[in-house]
Motif scaffolding. Structure first.
Motif, PDB file in Angstrom:
ATOM      1  N   GLY A  49     -30.359  -3.274 -43.618  1.00  0.00           N
ATOM      2  CA  GLY A  49     -31.062  -4.241 -42.781  1.00  0.00           C
ATOM      3  C   GLY A  49     -31.394  -3.730 -41.398  1.00  0.00           C
ATOM      4  O   GLY A  49     -32.480  -4.000 -40.875  1.00  0.00           O
ATOM      5  N   TYR A  86     -30.944  -9.183 -45.030  1.00  0.00           N
ATOM      6  CA  TYR A  86     -30.272  -8.215 -45.887  1.00  0.00           C
ATOM      7  C   TYR A  86     -28.769  -8.474 -45.923  1.00  0.00           C
ATOM      8  O   TYR A  86     -28.145  -8.415 -46.990  1.00  0.00           O
ATOM      9  CB  TYR A  86     -30.556  -6.788 -45.404  1.00  0.00           C
ATOM     10  CG  TYR A  86     -32.000  -6.398 -45.594  1.00  0.00           C
ATOM     11  CD1 TYR A  86     -32.425  -5.831 -46.782  1.00  0.00           C
ATOM     12  CD2 TYR A  86     -32.942  -6.616 -44.593  1.00  0.00           C
ATOM     13  CE1 TYR A  86     -33.761  -5.478 -46.974  1.00  0.00           C
ATOM     14  CE2 TYR A  86     -34.270  -6.279 -44.774  1.00  0.00           C
ATOM     15  CZ  TYR A  86     -34.675  -5.707 -45.963  1.00  0.00           C
ATOM     16  OH  TYR A  86     -35.980  -5.372 -46.164  1.00  0.00           O
ATOM     17  N   ILE A 110     -34.751  -5.722 -50.446  1.00  0.00           N
ATOM     18  CA  ILE A 110     -33.933  -6.938 -50.464  1.00  0.00           C
ATOM     19  C   ILE A 110     -33.395  -7.173 -51.876  1.00  0.00           C
ATOM     20  O   ILE A 110     -32.263  -7.620 -52.063  1.00  0.00           O
ATOM     21  CB  ILE A 110     -34.700  -8.162 -49.912  1.00  0.00           C
ATOM     22  CG1 ILE A 110     -33.731  -9.288 -49.518  1.00  0.00           C
ATOM     23  CG2 ILE A 110     -35.715  -8.703 -50.885  1.00  0.00           C
ATOM     24  CD1 ILE A 110     -33.002  -9.067 -48.259  1.00  0.00           C
TER      25      ILE A 110
END
Length: 149
Positions: free
Chosen positions: A22, A37, A106
């Motif tokens: 992320g 994330y 993701i």
């Protein structure tokens, strides 16, 4: 049944792995921020651990009960697909979609959470590192191609 300390370890490990991916996306200004994330990794790990714990405790109480935790994996993967679709923007002027790598990332972070939830922490760390490497390699290629034009 999975002990609470083990649950905490698995979920925290998942959040750290999700953060690795992320932060890379956040720093580069990609469609989904670091929080998304981390939350996907935490949610996937928590759901998987709780489901696994439930299955183990139910089967210990009554051997006739049959619970299939793998069905949750199917649900997690499908649910994360909606987030990935949200990361993909409408076609740009050049006809290319934007956000596809973030959508795929993701989805892959969901796999990290699932692995952590099942107790496969080394595998989750490997997946995290591999996702990070792949994203950076393709970002590097993209930047290199832009500079050639």
């Amino acid at each position: 049944m999975i002990e609470f300390s083990e649950f905490v370890l698995r979920v925290l490990f998942a959040s750290g792995c999700g953060l690795v991916v992320g932060l890379d996306r956040e720093i580069k200004g990609k469609p989904l921020g670091a929080g998304a994330y981390v939350l996907v990794a935490i949610g996937s790990a928590a759901l998987m651990t709780v489901t696994l714990s439930f299955a183990l405790s139910s089967m210990a109480e009554d051997a006739a009960i049959s619970i299939d935790p793998t069905r949750l994996i199917q649900g997690i993967v499908g649910g994360i697909g909606f987030l990935g679709a949200g990361a993909i923007m409408s076609p740009s002027d050049d006809g290319r979609l934007k956000g596809v790598r973030s959508g795929a990332a993701i989805w892959a972070v969901g796999a990290i959470g699932i692995a952590c939830g099942l107790g496969f922490l080394k595998e989750a760390a490997f997946i995290s590192a591999l996702i990070f490497i792949v994203l950076n390699f393709f970002d590097w290629l993209h930047i290199r191609n832009i500079n050639k034009k």
